[in-house]
Scaffold this motif. Structure first.
Motif, PDB file in Angstrom:
ATOM      1  N   THR A 150      33.322  -4.443  45.434  1.00  0.00           N
ATOM      2  CA  THR A 150      34.097  -4.751  46.631  1.00  0.00           C
ATOM      3  C   THR A 150      33.432  -5.858  47.445  1.00  0.00           C
ATOM      4  O   THR A 150      32.218  -6.058  47.382  1.00  0.00           O
ATOM      5  N   VAL A 151      34.244  -6.558  48.216  1.00  0.00           N
ATOM      6  CA  VAL A 151      33.744  -7.460  49.243  1.00  0.00           C
ATOM      7  C   VAL A 151      34.058  -6.802  50.577  1.00  0.00           C
ATOM      8  O   VAL A 151      35.210  -6.419  50.836  1.00  0.00           O
ATOM      9  N   THR A 152      33.045  -6.620  51.416  1.00  0.00           N
ATOM     10  CA  THR A 152      33.246  -5.944  52.695  1.00  0.00           C
ATOM     11  C   THR A 152      32.639  -6.742  53.844  1.00  0.00           C
ATOM     12  O   THR A 152      31.699  -7.513  53.670  1.00  0.00           O
ATOM     13  N   TYR A 153      33.209  -6.522  54.996  1.00  0.00           N
ATOM     14  CA  TYR A 153      32.679  -7.093  56.241  1.00  0.00           C
ATOM     15  C   TYR A 153      32.088  -5.948  57.052  1.00  0.00           C
ATOM     16  O   TYR A 153      32.744  -4.927  57.279  1.00  0.00           O
ATOM     17  N   THR A 154      30.842  -6.106  57.484  1.00  0.00           N
ATOM     18  CA  THR A 154      30.175  -5.083  58.277  1.00  0.00           C
ATOM     19  C   THR A 154      29.622  -5.702  59.556  1.00  0.00           C
ATOM     20  O   THR A 154      29.061  -6.792  59.527  1.00  0.00           O
ATOM     21  N   LYS A 155      29.805  -4.989  60.657  1.00  0.00           N
ATOM     22  CA  LYS A 155      29.284  -5.455  61.936  1.00  0.00           C
ATOM     23  C   LYS A 155      28.284  -4.440  62.482  1.00  0.00           C
ATOM     24  O   LYS A 155      28.504  -3.233  62.383  1.00  0.00           O
ATOM     25  N   MET A 156      27.193  -4.943  63.051  1.00  0.00           N
ATOM     26  CA  MET A 156      26.171  -4.100  63.642  1.00  0.00           C
ATOM     27  C   MET A 156      26.087  -4.366  65.141  1.00  0.00           C
ATOM     28  O   MET A 156      26.195  -5.505  65.591  1.00  0.00           O
ATOM     29  N   LYS A 157      25.875  -3.311  65.918  1.00  0.00           N
ATOM     30  CA  LYS A 157      25.772  -3.436  67.367  1.00  0.00           C
ATOM     31  C   LYS A 157      24.504  -4.205  67.747  1.00  0.00           C
ATOM     32  O   LYS A 157      23.500  -4.149  67.025  1.00  0.00           O
ATOM     33  N   PRO A 158      24.520  -4.901  68.890  1.00  0.00           N
ATOM     34  CA  PRO A 158      23.295  -5.552  69.357  1.00  0.00           C
ATOM     35  C   PRO A 158      22.225  -4.506  69.631  1.00  0.00           C
ATOM     36  O   PRO A 158      22.509  -3.492  70.277  1.00  0.00           O
ATOM     37  N   PRO A 159      21.009  -4.698  69.162  1.00  0.00           N
ATOM     38  CA  PRO A 159      19.955  -3.704  69.367  1.00  0.00           C
ATOM     39  C   PRO A 159      19.342  -3.747  70.756  1.00  0.00           C
ATOM     40  O   PRO A 159      18.606  -2.850  71.145  1.00  0.00           O
ATOM     41  N   ALA A 160      19.641  -4.807  71.517  1.00  0.00           N
ATOM     42  CA  ALA A 160      19.077  -4.947  72.857  1.00  0.00           C
ATOM     43  C   ALA A 160      19.943  -5.918  73.644  1.00  0.00           C
ATOM     44  O   ALA A 160      20.766  -6.638  73.080  1.00  0.00           O
ATOM     45  N   THR A 161      19.755  -5.921  74.965  1.00  0.00           N
ATOM     46  CA  THR A 161      20.502  -6.863  75.789  1.00  0.00           C
ATOM     47  C   THR A 161      20.056  -8.287  75.489  1.00  0.00           C
ATOM     48  O   THR A 161      18.925  -8.529  75.059  1.00  0.00           O
ATOM     49  N   LEU A 162      20.948  -9.217  75.692  1.00  0.00           N
ATOM     50  CA  LEU A 162      20.699 -10.645  75.466  1.00  0.00           C
ATOM     51  C   LEU A 162      20.477 -10.981  73.998  1.00  0.00           C
ATOM     52  O   LEU A 162      19.972 -12.048  73.662  1.00  0.00           O
ATOM     53  N   VAL A 163      20.828 -10.053  73.121  1.00  0.00           N
ATOM     54  CA  VAL A 163      20.722 -10.288  71.678  1.00  0.00           C
ATOM     55  C   VAL A 163      22.122 -10.182  71.081  1.00  0.00           C
ATOM     56  O   VAL A 163      22.839  -9.225  71.354  1.00  0.00           O
ATOM     57  N   SER A 164      22.508 -11.164  70.291  1.00  0.00           N
ATOM     58  CA  SER A 164      23.852 -11.134  69.713  1.00  0.00           C
ATOM     59  C   SER A 164      23.946 -10.109  68.597  1.00  0.00           C
ATOM     60  O   SER A 164      22.948  -9.773  67.945  1.00  0.00           O
ATOM     61  N   ALA A 165      25.135  -9.596  68.388  1.00  0.00           N
ATOM     62  CA  ALA A 165      25.377  -8.686  67.276  1.00  0.00           C
ATOM     63  C   ALA A 165      25.231  -9.450  65.961  1.00  0.00           C
ATOM     64  O   ALA A 165      25.356 -10.672  65.918  1.00  0.00           O
ATOM     65  N   ARG A 166      24.938  -8.718  64.890  1.00  0.00           N
ATOM     66  CA  ARG A 166      24.868  -9.315  63.559  1.00  0.00           C
ATOM     67  C   ARG A 166      26.034  -8.807  62.726  1.00  0.00           C
ATOM     68  O   ARG A 166      26.498  -7.677  62.903  1.00  0.00           O
ATOM     69  N   ASP A 167      26.507  -9.661  61.834  1.00  0.00           N
ATOM     70  CA  ASP A 167      27.513  -9.211  60.889  1.00  0.00           C
ATOM     71  C   ASP A 167      27.188  -9.741  59.496  1.00  0.00           C
ATOM     72  O   ASP A 167      26.338 -10.621  59.325  1.00  0.00           O
ATOM     73  N   PHE A 168      27.857  -9.147  58.503  1.00  0.00           N
ATOM     74  CA  PHE A 168      27.571  -9.451  57.105  1.00  0.00           C
ATOM     75  C   PHE A 168      28.874  -9.520  56.326  1.00  0.00           C
ATOM     76  O   PHE A 168      29.797  -8.736  56.566  1.00  0.00           O
ATOM     77  N   CYS A 169      28.940 -10.434  55.392  1.00  0.00           N
ATOM     78  CA  CYS A 169      29.998 -10.428  54.384  1.00  0.00           C
ATOM     79  C   CYS A 169      29.292 -10.266  53.048  1.00  0.00           C
ATOM     80  O   CYS A 169      28.533 -11.154  52.627  1.00  0.00           O
ATOM     81  N   VAL A 170      29.485  -9.125  52.409  1.00  0.00           N
ATOM     82  CA  VAL A 170      28.702  -8.828  51.209  1.00  0.00           C
ATOM     83  C   VAL A 170      29.577  -8.406  50.037  1.00  0.00           C
ATOM     84  O   VAL A 170      30.637  -7.803  50.209  1.00  0.00           O
ATOM     85  N   LEU A 171      29.098  -8.740  48.873  1.00  0.00           N
ATOM     86  CA  LEU A 171      29.659  -8.226  47.628  1.00  0.00           C
ATOM     87  C   LEU A 171      28.806  -7.046  47.212  1.00  0.00           C
ATOM     88  O   LEU A 171      27.591  -7.185  47.044  1.00  0.00           O
ATOM     89  N   THR A 172      29.417  -5.875  47.084  1.00  0.00           N
ATOM     90  CA  THR A 172      28.691  -4.678  46.670  1.00  0.00           C
ATOM     91  C   THR A 172      29.147  -4.265  45.285  1.00  0.00           C
ATOM     92  O   THR A 172      30.340  -4.076  45.045  1.00  0.00           O
ATOM     93  N   VAL A 173      28.175  -4.141  44.392  1.00  0.00           N
ATOM     94  CA  VAL A 173      28.438  -3.711  43.022  1.00  0.00           C
ATOM     95  C   VAL A 173      27.742  -2.370  42.825  1.00  0.00           C
ATOM     96  O   VAL A 173      26.554  -2.233  43.101  1.00  0.00           O
ATOM     97  N   SER A 174      28.496  -1.372  42.372  1.00  0.00           N
ATOM     98  CA  SER A 174      27.887  -0.060  42.162  1.00  0.00           C
ATOM     99  C   SER A 174      28.300   0.522  40.826  1.00  0.00           C
ATOM    100  O   SER A 174      29.396   0.258  40.325  1.00  0.00           O
ATOM    101  N   THR A 175      27.399   1.309  40.268  1.00  0.00           N
ATOM    102  CA  THR A 175      27.685   2.010  39.016  1.00  0.00           C
ATOM    103  C   THR A 175      26.963   3.348  39.052  1.00  0.00           C
ATOM    104  O   THR A 175      25.854   3.454  39.588  1.00  0.00           O
ATOM    105  N   PHE A 176      27.607   4.385  38.493  1.00  0.00           N
ATOM    106  CA  PHE A 176      26.986   5.709  38.487  1.00  0.00           C
ATOM    107  C   PHE A 176      27.384   6.449  37.220  1.00  0.00           C
ATOM    108  O   PHE A 176      28.566   6.504  36.860  1.00  0.00           O
ATOM    109  N   ASN A 177      26.383   7.006  36.546  1.00  0.00           N
ATOM    110  CA  ASN A 177      26.595   7.783  35.329  1.00  0.00           C
ATOM    111  C   ASN A 177      26.388   9.258  35.666  1.00  0.00           C
ATOM    112  O   ASN A 177      25.259   9.685  35.929  1.00  0.00           O
ATOM    113  N   ARG A 178      27.444  10.019  35.669  1.00  0.00           N
ATOM    114  CA  ARG A 178      27.353  11.424  36.065  1.00  0.00           C
ATOM    115  C   ARG A 178      26.574  12.267  35.054  1.00  0.00           C
ATOM    116  O   ARG A 178      26.011  13.303  35.414  1.00  0.00           O
TER     117      ARG A 178
END
Length: 266
Positions: A150-178
């Protein structure tokens, strides 16, 4: 990686595509922003990523104890070590001045249960206080929890005042063998025309960030977790300062382990 961002500062979509990127009207400012961003940057596009290679590269790095990993401490049972990308043969990332951090611990739940928790973005806020939401930009492949691209957009809250929030656009690849209980969940920053930078956030960059899950016993009632992360938060933060706080990366697994232990036993 988000805990590191918080620690440092506290201490000191609807998919819309077009083949003709020249046809950008005033009604679509996001495409205009993406066009400018694409022209200024040389990062990988989501459509050009070899998904299998992402998993292979991540697992090789996570399991390669012959590399010059430097142990930096034990955080509530999480063993943390770090390495410079320049000491990793064949390193393909662009953030060569930012160390890669590895955190290892055992979490008392099955690999099957843990991969479902990690893969469920709706539960993220329950163990990450800075998490401010996630949107799916594109589902490339979906074979159930732990087996998605998947390609997802994630936003993170500012950790302190006067600091801008961070965001990410990421490709996530996952695999799981039960059957074996082995799983991989790997994210890398990418460009996507429906996920351009936005005005009120600083676009951070992830390289080979995610989890390797392996059974910690024959009964598969516990899971050995290896968590790798390499994050460039961008902005003004010096890379040398970031590298000195690598030990705090272990808190990401501590929080996840505490969250899992708080859940009722099924």
């Amino acid at each position: 990686f988000f805990f590191f961002f918080f620690f440092f500062f506290s201490q000191n979509f609807h998919l819309n595509t077009t083949k003709d990127t020249q046809i950008i009207s005033r009604r679509n400012p996001h495409q205009l922003a993406f066009k400018r961003f694409k022209q200024k940057n040389d990062r990988k596009m989501a459509s050009n990523v070899d998904h299998s290679a992402v998993l292979v590269e991540f697992e090789e790095l996570a399991k390669n104890d012959s590399l010059s990993w430097e142990k930096v401490g034990d955080v509530e049972g999480v063993l943390v070590s770090t390495i410079s990308p320049q000491k990793v043969p064949g390193y393909k990332g662009k953030s060569k001045d930012i160390n890669i951090t590895k955190s290892v611990t055992v979490i008392n739940t099955s690999p099957t249960n843990l991969i479902e928790i990690i893969a469920d973005g709706n539960r993220r806020a329950e163990y990450d206080e800075l998490f401010d939401g996630k949107e799916n930009v594109e589902v490339i492949q979906d074979n159930g929890p732990g087996n998605r691209v998947t390609v997802t957009y994630t936003k993170m809250k500012p950790p302190a005042t006067l600091v801008s929030a961070r965001d990410f656009c990421v490709l996530t690849v996952s695999t799981f063998n039960r059957e074996t209980g082995k799983g991989l969940f790997v994210s890398n920053s990418v460009e996507h025309e429906s996920c351009p930078p936005i005005k009120d956030c600083t676009r951070a960059h992830l390289t080979n960030t995610g989890y390797l899950l392996e059974p910690a016993n024959e009964q598969k009632t516990a899971t050995k977790v290896t968590y790798l992360t390499q994050m460039d938060p961008k902005g003004w933060l010096p890379h040398a300062v970031m590298n000195k706080t690598a030990k705090k990366q272990g808190q990401s697994l501590v929080k996840l382990a505490k969250y899992v232990s708080s859940l009722p036993v099924s």
